[in-house]
Enzyme design. Sequence first.
Site, PDB file in Angstrom:
ATOM      1  N   ASP A 122       6.779   3.942   3.366  1.00 32.35           N
ATOM      2  CA  ASP A 122       6.831   5.023   4.352  1.00 32.35           C
ATOM      3  C   ASP A 122       8.266   5.102   4.880  1.00 32.35           C
ATOM      4  O   ASP A 122       9.141   5.632   4.220  1.00 32.35           O
ATOM      5  CB  ASP A 122       5.792   4.718   5.436  1.00 32.35           C
ATOM      6  CG  ASP A 122       5.562   5.869   6.395  1.00 32.35           C
ATOM      7  OD1 ASP A 122       6.318   6.832   6.370  1.00 32.35           O
ATOM      8  OD2 ASP A 122       4.624   5.797   7.206  1.00 32.35           O
ATOM      9  N   ARG A 171     -10.223   0.463   5.762  1.00 35.45           N
ATOM     10  CA  ARG A 171      -9.571  -0.135   4.587  1.00 35.45           C
ATOM     11  C   ARG A 171     -10.516  -0.191   3.394  1.00 35.45           C
ATOM     12  O   ARG A 171     -10.096  -0.178   2.247  1.00 35.45           O
ATOM     13  CB  ARG A 171      -9.118  -1.571   4.889  1.00 35.45           C
ATOM     14  CG  ARG A 171      -7.983  -1.680   5.881  1.00 35.45           C
ATOM     15  CD  ARG A 171      -7.409  -3.085   5.842  1.00 35.45           C
ATOM     16  NE  ARG A 171      -6.658  -3.424   7.036  1.00 35.45           N
ATOM     17  CZ  ARG A 171      -5.364  -3.126   7.221  1.00 35.45           C
ATOM     18  NH1 ARG A 171      -4.699  -2.485   6.309  1.00 35.45           N
ATOM     19  NH2 ARG A 171      -4.758  -3.485   8.336  1.00 35.45           N
ATOM     20  N   ASP A 203       0.821  -1.211   0.000  1.00 34.22           N
ATOM     21  CA  ASP A 203       0.000   0.000   0.000  1.00 34.22           C
ATOM     22  C   ASP A 203       0.851   1.255   0.000  1.00 34.22           C
ATOM     23  O   ASP A 203       0.602   2.191  -0.739  1.00 34.22           O
ATOM     24  CB  ASP A 203      -0.974  -0.002   1.195  1.00 34.22           C
ATOM     25  CG  ASP A 203      -0.295  -0.213   2.543  1.00 34.22           C
ATOM     26  OD1 ASP A 203       0.932  -0.457   2.586  1.00 34.22           O
ATOM     27  OD2 ASP A 203      -1.001  -0.163   3.576  1.00 34.22           O
ATOM     28  N   ASP A 233      -5.313   1.577   6.724  1.00 33.23           N
ATOM     29  CA  ASP A 233      -6.191   1.554   7.897  1.00 33.23           C
ATOM     30  C   ASP A 233      -5.736   2.492   8.999  1.00 33.23           C
ATOM     31  O   ASP A 233      -4.587   2.913   9.053  1.00 33.23           O
ATOM     32  CB  ASP A 233      -6.211   0.142   8.488  1.00 33.23           C
ATOM     33  CG  ASP A 233      -4.909  -0.186   9.211  1.00 33.23           C
ATOM     34  OD1 ASP A 233      -3.840  -0.062   8.579  1.00 33.23           O
ATOM     35  OD2 ASP A 233      -4.943  -0.517  10.409  1.00 33.23           O
ATOM     36  N   PHE A 285      -0.899  11.112   7.716  1.00 29.44           N
ATOM     37  CA  PHE A 285      -1.405   9.750   7.920  1.00 29.44           C
ATOM     38  C   PHE A 285      -2.698   9.592   7.137  1.00 29.44           C
ATOM     39  O   PHE A 285      -3.651  10.355   7.313  1.00 29.44           O
ATOM     40  CB  PHE A 285      -1.651   9.465   9.404  1.00 29.44           C
ATOM     41  CG  PHE A 285      -1.908   8.007   9.650  1.00 29.44           C
ATOM     42  CD1 PHE A 285      -0.856   7.116   9.812  1.00 29.44           C
ATOM     43  CD2 PHE A 285      -3.203   7.517   9.671  1.00 29.44           C
ATOM     44  CE1 PHE A 285      -1.092   5.768  10.007  1.00 29.44           C
ATOM     45  CE2 PHE A 285      -3.446   6.158   9.860  1.00 29.44           C
ATOM     46  CZ  PHE A 285      -2.389   5.287  10.026  1.00 29.44           C
ATOM     47  N   VAL A 286      -2.718   8.607   6.242  1.00 23.74           N
ATOM     48  CA  VAL A 286      -3.873   8.453   5.345  1.00 23.74           C
ATOM     49  C   VAL A 286      -4.548   7.098   5.538  1.00 23.74           C
ATOM     50  O   VAL A 286      -3.931   6.139   6.012  1.00 23.74           O
ATOM     51  CB  VAL A 286      -3.455   8.622   3.870  1.00 23.74           C
ATOM     52  CG1 VAL A 286      -3.006  10.041   3.605  1.00 23.74           C
ATOM     53  CG2 VAL A 286      -2.363   7.626   3.478  1.00 23.74           C
TER      54      VAL A 286
HETATM   55  P1  XMP Z   1       7.001   1.334   6.553  1.00 18.37           P
HETATM   56  O1  XMP Z   1       7.491   1.766   5.177  1.00 18.37           O
HETATM   57  O2  XMP Z   1       7.116   2.467   7.544  1.00 18.37           O
HETATM   58  O3  XMP Z   1       5.450   1.022   6.401  1.00 18.37           O
HETATM   59  O4  XMP Z   1       7.698   0.104   7.035  1.00 18.37           O
HETATM   60  C1  XMP Z   1       4.879  -0.005   7.156  1.00 18.37           C
HETATM   61  C2  XMP Z   1       3.420  -0.061   7.042  1.00 18.37           C
HETATM   62  O5  XMP Z   1       2.886   0.986   7.831  1.00 18.37           O
HETATM   63  C3  XMP Z   1       1.629   1.308   7.359  1.00 18.37           C
HETATM   64  N1  XMP Z   1       1.578   2.749   7.109  1.00 18.37           N
HETATM   65  C4  XMP Z   1       0.450   3.438   7.026  1.00 18.37           C
HETATM   66  N2  XMP Z   1      -0.813   3.016   7.147  1.00 18.37           N
HETATM   67  N3  XMP Z   1      -1.559   5.205   6.752  1.00 18.37           N
HETATM   68  C5  XMP Z   1      -1.806   3.916   7.002  1.00 18.37           C
HETATM   69  O6  XMP Z   1      -2.974   3.543   7.078  1.00 18.37           O
HETATM   70  C6  XMP Z   1      -0.318   5.712   6.618  1.00 18.37           C
HETATM   71  O7  XMP Z   1      -0.141   6.912   6.365  1.00 18.37           O
HETATM   72  C7  XMP Z   1       0.751   4.766   6.780  1.00 18.37           C
HETATM   73  N4  XMP Z   1       2.083   4.876   6.714  1.00 18.37           N
HETATM   74  C8  XMP Z   1       2.561   3.597   6.944  1.00 18.37           C
HETATM   75  C9  XMP Z   1       1.414   0.554   6.068  1.00 18.37           C
HETATM   76  O8  XMP Z   1       0.607  -0.592   6.279  1.00 18.37           O
HETATM   77  C10 XMP Z   1       2.802   0.136   5.665  1.00 18.37           C
HETATM   78  O9  XMP Z   1       2.791  -1.026   4.860  1.00 18.37           O
END
Ligand code: XMP
Length: 184
Positions: A103, A165, A100, A159, A152-153
């Site tokens: 980050d 979701r 998705d 989610d 944060f989205v």
């Molecule tokens: P990273 O790249 O930080 O991302 O390892 C791990 C997981 O964190 C979740 N994620 C988010 N979920 N809004 C969300 O709902 C966000 O802004 C966001 N940023 C990170 C996401 O599941 C990703 O795979």
Amino acid sequence: MKDDIGEVLFSEAEIKNRVSVIAQKLVVDYKHKNLTIIGVLNGSLVFLSDLIRQMPLPVKLDTIRANTYPGTSTTAAAETEIVHNINVNVKNEHVLIVDDILDTGKTLSEVIRLLSEYNPLSIRVCVLLNKRARREREIEPDYCCFEIEDKFVVGYGLDFDNRYRNLPFVAILKDGITIASKTI
Ligand code: XMP
């Protein structure tokens, strides 16, 4: 649920268009290649299902699940744990990881490290969203639908506390939303 939603960043129609563009690129790039697509659970589910249905290629499909815990940027290895591994053999396959959002990059770095051990022909990353501002690992997506700022989205698979979701668009939650004692 709609009362909790603030600004819509990407509408259903915009997402549909971009997913279609990325799917067409993938079809060109992976035509005549053995392709295994690996979705990262749970966030990739909605994006993954729309993307693959626009790819008329004989792809194999599997999923992987990783839990990434918040921590310091200096203790990378211990922060991400693979809790559900793939079942397909990717040795003679080109692998496309679908998620998705990219980050901090901790999750996808660890997924790539693990999948590399199975010696696939190649590994590339395809994400719906790229949030460069928070990156803690050296990783960039090979395919990306949208760049986003440090917000944060939720929606379209993303989610907050496992909710939202199923929204068909990507949006920012309103300030002060509380679920199970978490407040955004
Ligand atoms: P990273 O790249 O930080 O991302 O390892 C791990 C997981 O964190 C979740 N994620 C988010 N979920 N809004 C969300 O709902 C966000 O802004 C966001 N940023 C990170 C996401 O599941 C990703 O795979």
